[in-house]
Design a protein around this motif. Structure first.
Motif, PDB file in Angstrom:
ATOM      1  N   ASN A 141       0.837  -1.212   0.000  1.00 10.25           N
ATOM      2  CA  ASN A 141       0.000   0.000   0.000  1.00 10.25           C
ATOM      3  C   ASN A 141       0.871   1.261   0.000  1.00 10.25           C
ATOM      4  O   ASN A 141       0.378   2.378  -0.146  1.00 10.25           O
ATOM      5  CB  ASN A 141      -0.936  -0.051   1.214  1.00 10.25           C
ATOM      6  CG  ASN A 141      -1.775   1.198   1.394  1.00 10.25           C
ATOM      7  OD1 ASN A 141      -1.438   2.070   2.191  1.00 10.25           O
ATOM      8  ND2 ASN A 141      -2.857   1.311   0.664  1.00 10.25           N
ATOM      9  N   GLY A 142       2.174   1.073   0.178  1.00 12.43           N
ATOM     10  CA  GLY A 142       3.088   2.212   0.131  1.00 12.43           C
ATOM     11  C   GLY A 142       3.199   2.992   1.427  1.00 12.43           C
ATOM     12  O   GLY A 142       3.733   4.089   1.438  1.00 12.43           O
ATOM     13  N   LEU A 143       2.706   2.420   2.535  1.00 10.04           N
ATOM     14  CA  LEU A 143       2.853   3.112   3.824  1.00 10.04           C
ATOM     15  C   LEU A 143       4.301   3.066   4.287  1.00 10.04           C
ATOM     16  O   LEU A 143       4.756   3.918   5.051  1.00 10.04           O
ATOM     17  CB  LEU A 143       1.956   2.474   4.887  1.00 10.04           C
ATOM     18  CG  LEU A 143       0.490   2.866   4.861  1.00 10.04           C
ATOM     19  CD1 LEU A 143      -0.283   2.099   5.915  1.00 10.04           C
ATOM     20  CD2 LEU A 143       0.320   4.361   5.068  1.00 10.04           C
TER      21      LEU A 143
ATOM     22  N   ILE B 102       6.800   0.336  -7.735  1.00  4.69           N
ATOM     23  CA  ILE B 102       5.880   1.025  -6.832  1.00  4.69           C
ATOM     24  C   ILE B 102       6.351   2.449  -6.516  1.00  4.69           C
ATOM     25  O   ILE B 102       5.553   3.357  -6.322  1.00  4.69           O
ATOM     26  CB  ILE B 102       5.720   0.183  -5.538  1.00  4.69           C
ATOM     27  CG1 ILE B 102       4.429   0.535  -4.802  1.00  4.69           C
ATOM     28  CG2 ILE B 102       6.926   0.284  -4.636  1.00  4.69           C
ATOM     29  CD1 ILE B 102       4.090  -0.429  -3.688  1.00  4.69           C
ATOM     30  N   GLN B 103       7.673   2.646  -6.542  1.00  5.22           N
ATOM     31  CA  GLN B 103       8.231   3.959  -6.223  1.00  5.22           C
ATOM     32  C   GLN B 103       7.891   5.008  -7.294  1.00  5.22           C
ATOM     33  O   GLN B 103       8.032   6.201  -7.070  1.00  5.22           O
ATOM     34  CB  GLN B 103       9.765   3.890  -6.086  1.00  5.22           C
ATOM     35  CG  GLN B 103      10.272   2.937  -5.032  1.00  5.22           C
ATOM     36  CD  GLN B 103       9.981   3.417  -3.620  1.00  5.22           C
ATOM     37  OE1 GLN B 103       9.154   2.864  -2.907  1.00  5.22           O
ATOM     38  NE2 GLN B 103      10.668   4.478  -3.213  1.00  5.22           N
ATOM     39  N   GLU B 104       7.501   4.510  -8.484  1.00  7.55           N
ATOM     40  CA  GLU B 104       7.209   5.449  -9.566  1.00  7.55           C
ATOM     41  C   GLU B 104       5.774   5.945  -9.545  1.00  7.55           C
ATOM     42  O   GLU B 104       5.411   6.848 -10.285  1.00  7.55           O
ATOM     43  CB  GLU B 104       7.498   4.783 -10.915  1.00  7.55           C
ATOM     44  CG  GLU B 104       8.989   4.625 -11.183  1.00  7.55           C
ATOM     45  CD  GLU B 104       9.254   3.733 -12.383  1.00  7.55           C
ATOM     46  OE1 GLU B 104       8.381   3.656 -13.282  1.00  7.55           O
ATOM     47  OE2 GLU B 104      10.319   3.092 -12.409  1.00  7.55           O
ATOM     48  N   TYR B 105       4.943   5.329  -8.695  1.00  6.39           N
ATOM     49  CA  TYR B 105       3.555   5.783  -8.598  1.00  6.39           C
ATOM     50  C   TYR B 105       3.461   6.991  -7.670  1.00  6.39           C
ATOM     51  O   TYR B 105       4.218   7.094  -6.703  1.00  6.39           O
ATOM     52  CB  TYR B 105       2.659   4.677  -8.032  1.00  6.39           C
ATOM     53  CG  TYR B 105       2.345   3.563  -9.002  1.00  6.39           C
ATOM     54  CD1 TYR B 105       1.208   3.606  -9.800  1.00  6.39           C
ATOM     55  CD2 TYR B 105       3.183   2.459  -9.098  1.00  6.39           C
ATOM     56  CE1 TYR B 105       0.915   2.569 -10.677  1.00  6.39           C
ATOM     57  CE2 TYR B 105       2.899   1.418  -9.970  1.00  6.39           C
ATOM     58  CZ  TYR B 105       1.761   1.485 -10.757  1.00  6.39           C
ATOM     59  OH  TYR B 105       1.468   0.460 -11.618  1.00  6.39           O
ATOM     60  N   GLU B 106       2.520   7.845  -7.965  1.00  3.59           N
ATOM     61  CA  GLU B 106       2.226   8.952  -7.062  1.00  3.59           C
ATOM     62  C   GLU B 106       1.580   8.307  -5.833  1.00  3.59           C
ATOM     63  O   GLU B 106       0.623   7.540  -5.968  1.00  3.59           O
ATOM     64  CB  GLU B 106       1.279   9.918  -7.781  1.00  3.59           C
ATOM     65  CG  GLU B 106       1.339  11.345  -7.309  1.00  3.59           C
ATOM     66  CD  GLU B 106       0.433  11.567  -6.119  1.00  3.59           C
ATOM     67  OE1 GLU B 106       0.864  12.231  -5.176  1.00  3.59           O
ATOM     68  OE2 GLU B 106      -0.694  11.063  -6.148  1.00  3.59           O
ATOM     69  N   PRO B 107       2.102   8.574  -4.600  1.00  2.72           N
ATOM     70  CA  PRO B 107       1.643   7.833  -3.433  1.00  2.72           C
ATOM     71  C   PRO B 107       0.121   7.823  -3.211  1.00  2.72           C
ATOM     72  O   PRO B 107      -0.450   6.772  -2.933  1.00  2.72           O
ATOM     73  CB  PRO B 107       2.344   8.528  -2.268  1.00  2.72           C
ATOM     74  CG  PRO B 107       3.551   9.152  -2.860  1.00  2.72           C
ATOM     75  CD  PRO B 107       3.190   9.514  -4.260  1.00  2.72           C
ATOM     76  N   THR B 108      -0.531   8.974  -3.381  1.00  2.00           N
ATOM     77  CA  THR B 108      -1.977   8.981  -3.104  1.00  2.00           C
ATOM     78  C   THR B 108      -2.738   8.136  -4.131  1.00  2.00           C
ATOM     79  O   THR B 108      -3.702   7.451  -3.787  1.00  2.00           O
ATOM     80  CB  THR B 108      -2.549  10.410  -3.095  1.00  2.00           C
ATOM     81  OG1 THR B 108      -2.294  11.023  -4.340  1.00  2.00           O
ATOM     82  CG2 THR B 108      -1.917  11.252  -1.995  1.00  2.00           C
TER      83      THR B 108
ATOM     84  N   LEU C 235      -1.497   5.544  -5.795  1.00  2.00           N
ATOM     85  CA  LEU C 235      -1.165   4.152  -5.475  1.00  2.00           C
ATOM     86  C   LEU C 235      -2.085   3.619  -4.382  1.00  2.00           C
ATOM     87  O   LEU C 235      -2.676   2.552  -4.497  1.00  2.00           O
ATOM     88  CB  LEU C 235       0.299   4.075  -5.015  1.00  2.00           C
ATOM     89  CG  LEU C 235       0.722   2.738  -4.404  1.00  2.00           C
ATOM     90  CD1 LEU C 235       0.962   1.702  -5.486  1.00  2.00           C
ATOM     91  CD2 LEU C 235       1.967   2.887  -3.541  1.00  2.00           C
ATOM     92  N   ARG C 236      -2.218   4.407  -3.309  1.00  2.00           N
ATOM     93  CA  ARG C 236      -2.984   3.943  -2.158  1.00  2.00           C
ATOM     94  C   ARG C 236      -4.473   3.836  -2.442  1.00  2.00           C
ATOM     95  O   ARG C 236      -5.178   3.050  -1.824  1.00  2.00           O
ATOM     96  CB  ARG C 236      -2.724   4.873  -0.964  1.00  2.00           C
ATOM     97  CG  ARG C 236      -1.313   4.685  -0.437  1.00  2.00           C
ATOM     98  CD  ARG C 236      -0.896   5.763   0.507  1.00  2.00           C
ATOM     99  NE  ARG C 236       0.534   5.638   0.783  1.00  2.00           N
ATOM    100  CZ  ARG C 236       1.271   6.587   1.312  1.00  2.00           C
ATOM    101  NH1 ARG C 236       0.714   7.741   1.645  1.00  2.00           N
ATOM    102  NH2 ARG C 236       2.553   6.402   1.522  1.00  2.00           N
ATOM    103  N   ARG C 237      -4.968   4.651  -3.368  1.00  2.19           N
ATOM    104  CA  ARG C 237      -6.380   4.512  -3.743  1.00  2.19           C
ATOM    105  C   ARG C 237      -6.587   3.259  -4.579  1.00  2.19           C
ATOM    106  O   ARG C 237      -7.632   2.620  -4.499  1.00  2.19           O
ATOM    107  CB  ARG C 237      -6.845   5.733  -4.540  1.00  2.19           C
ATOM    108  CG  ARG C 237      -6.957   6.931  -3.668  1.00  2.19           C
ATOM    109  CD  ARG C 237      -7.913   7.972  -4.204  1.00  2.19           C
ATOM    110  NE  ARG C 237      -7.896   9.065  -3.245  1.00  2.19           N
ATOM    111  CZ  ARG C 237      -7.239  10.204  -3.421  1.00  2.19           C
ATOM    112  NH1 ARG C 237      -6.618  10.420  -4.547  1.00  2.19           N
ATOM    113  NH2 ARG C 237      -7.234  11.112  -2.484  1.00  2.19           N
TER     114      ARG C 237
ATOM    115  N   LEU D 125      -6.381  -0.790   1.263  1.00  2.00           N
ATOM    116  CA  LEU D 125      -5.987  -1.580   2.428  1.00  2.00           C
ATOM    117  C   LEU D 125      -7.024  -1.439   3.538  1.00  2.00           C
ATOM    118  O   LEU D 125      -7.373  -0.332   3.921  1.00  2.00           O
ATOM    119  CB  LEU D 125      -4.611  -1.085   2.913  1.00  2.00           C
ATOM    120  CG  LEU D 125      -4.052  -1.614   4.235  1.00  2.00           C
ATOM    121  CD1 LEU D 125      -3.852  -3.116   4.176  1.00  2.00           C
ATOM    122  CD2 LEU D 125      -2.729  -0.921   4.565  1.00  2.00           C
TER     123      LEU D 125
END
Ligand SMILES: Nc1ncnc2c1ncn2[C@@H]1O[C@H](COP(=O)(O)OP(=O)(O)OP(=O)(O)O)[C@@H](O)[C@H]1O
Ligand SMILES: [Mg+2]
Lengths: 241, 257
Positions: A53-55, A70-76, A78-80, A84
């Protein structure tokens, strides 16, 4: 995005200071399938979800979502997309409605009362609960609200952390049906953590067994019935009647 | 008042010393240290101020303000040791407070641009800002610890760090401002503010003393609001990394004092 895997892990390790929590895990979760994640307490299951989930980020190795690091996704974003439902079903103080609205309000949008009521029905809860204070919910009701809240973002990948642990037999059945329904109807990739091996075998297409931070075995769910690995044998022993 | 009469006032130090001895409070040493420090520090300030007022040189005013900001930062930073770069954040906060308040006071000709006004008012405001900073940092670090799960929930659902920390931040800003607001409600009823008392004892017209005190009170309100808000918005980003993850804290947020 027609890759076979939703999530792939390559030599993923996660340490908290000197403490190694995830140890060199490599494996993948098939797209559009249900994977059951099992393993004794402290195996690192929740930590693996937090990584996906990138936490938190891996100390070593790479995690890819649809073949993209996963590091290339914009965190928000990614989490949407990788929703989780937390193990302890954390709630914001206030009403059930406020909690269901949360994912929308974070995105600057609103969730209508009708939409919220539909979500409650989806997780087999009474609509009347909408105005109820979360402090007055039972453990099982909280878990269901927590699932409903995660669904608000309509994630393509769904991570469910021990969501049936405080549910009775009937509610557990409801949730199992819901998981299969979301998976079949919307093609959502689901990974769920459970301590019930019968449940893992029945609901999951695939199974991952984690122990002590390592991925011990993975494959089709039937593997739990005839494990090859000694440790998995020990772990599964007595759980099947 | 002469130094002789002032030394008679040391009787008031003897009373607590005797009490702490008889009741075994163990505060004798601290009382003596506090007394000696206050004598030395205040006398020194008195002489320095006389010198600064007489010289009428702006550089001395500037140096005095720098000294105040340094001392205030030194005191407050321990409370925010777990927040990265807290030292310069405090310095920046105090500088903004000083510039905003003096800018308005002097700009609108509310007070003259003289050392006699600038230095005591700066002292009161920076001192107040320091207390506010300590209150804010104490509460903020505690809120973050207590609301860790809530913060992570919001992040996990796609919220930004600012959204995730919003509740803790607002609660801490409010909490740190409450004492200032509350004390202003009862002011004059229970105790006369120190500056006003001083002016009245020194023979000033009570109404004029009140006017000055009101000015200070308004300034203190501004200081309170500005301090917490600036410090809050400077501090929260350091709790997260560029991947919008909650950064793990070093376990040193409890001050050694
Ligand atoms: N934030 C953290 N800081 C330090 N240690 C942690 C942290 N989170 C987890 N751990 C440790 O990592 C190990 C794995 O924890 P994790 O929660 O991932 O296990 P789990 O498989 O989900 O267990 P359970 O079935 O009990 O939920 C444990 O030893 C735990 O104490
Ligand atoms: Mg867990």
């Amino acid at each position: 995005m027609n890759t076979e895997y939703a999530i792939e892990l390559e030599n993923v390790s996660y340490s908290d200071g000197p403490l190694k929590i995830i140890k060199n895990v490599s494996g993948s979760f098939r797209k559009g399938k249900i994977t059951s994640l099992v393993g004794p307490s402290g195996a690192g299951k929740t930590t693996l979800f937090r990584l996906c989930n990138g936490l938190i980020s891996p100390t070593h190795g790479t995690i890819s979502i649809y073949s993209k690091n996963i590091q290339e996704y914009e965190p928000t974003k990614l989490r949407r997309n990788v929703g989780l439902a937390l193990q302890n079903a954390t709630m914001l103080q206030g009403t059930v409605y406020k909690n269901l609205q949360l994912p929308r309000s974070l995105a600057g949008e609103t969730l209508t009362e009708d939409e919220a009521a539909d979500l409650l029905t989806k997780v087999s809860l009474d609509k009347d609960l909408l105005k109820r204070n979360v402090g007055d919910l039972s453990g099982g009701q909280r878990q269901k609200v927590s699932i409903a809240r995660t669904l608000v973002n309509q994630p393509e990948i769904l991570l469910l952390d021990e969501i049936t642990s405080s549910l009775d037999r009937v509610s557990t059945n409801d949730i199992e049906n819901l998981i299969e329904k979301i998976n079949k109807e919307n093609g959502v990739t689901i990974i769920w953590i459970t301590h019930n091996l019968n449940q893992a075998t029945q609901i999951g297409d695939d199974t991952w067994v984690m122990m002590n931070g390592e991925l011990i075995e993975s494959g089709p769910s039937s593997l739990l019935k005839n494990p090859e690995n000694e440790k998995v044998k020990q772990f599964a022993k007595g759980d099947f009647i | 008042m002469s130094f002789l009469t002032l030394s008679l006032a040391l009787v008031f130090v003897l009373i607590p010393l005797i009490l702490t001895k008889t009741l075994n409070l163990g505060l004798g040493k601290d009382t003596i240290i506090a007394t000696i420090r206050s004598i030395i520090q205040l006398l020194a300030v008195g002489y320095i101020l006389t010198f600064v007022f007489e010289s009428e040189n702006l550089i001395y005013i500037f140096l005095m303000v720098v000294l105040m900001i340094t001392a205030a930062t030194h005191n407050a930073r321990k409370k925010g040791a777990s927040i990265q770069g807290i030292t310069w954040k405090l310095v920046l906060t105090f500088i903004i407070i000083e510039i905003v308040t003096q800018g308005i006071l002097i700009g609108f000709k509310i007070t003259p641009a003289e050392a006699q006004y600038i230095i005591p008012i700066s002292g009161m405001l920076i001192g107040n800002s320091m207390v506010l900073s300590i209150l804010f940092l104490n509460r903020f670090t505690a809120e973050i610890e207590a609301r860790k799960e809530e913060t992570e929930l919001i992040l996990s659902l796609g919220g930004t760090p600012k959204q995730a920390i919003h509740h803790s931040l607002i609660t801490s800003i409010k909490a740190s401002m409450i004492p200032t607001i509350e004390s202003q409600k009862t002011i004059g009823l229970v105790q006369l503010p120190g500056m006003m008392s001083g002016q009245i004892i020194a023979g000033a017209d009570p109404v004029q003393a009140v006017q000055f005190q009101l000015l200070i009170l308004f300034l203190l309100l501004t200081t309170a609001a500005v301090t917490s808000i600036i410090l809050g918005f400077l501090s929260y980003p350091t709790l997260f990394n560029s991947r919008m993850q909650l950064v793990k804290w070093p376990d040193k947020n409890n001050d050694p004092a």
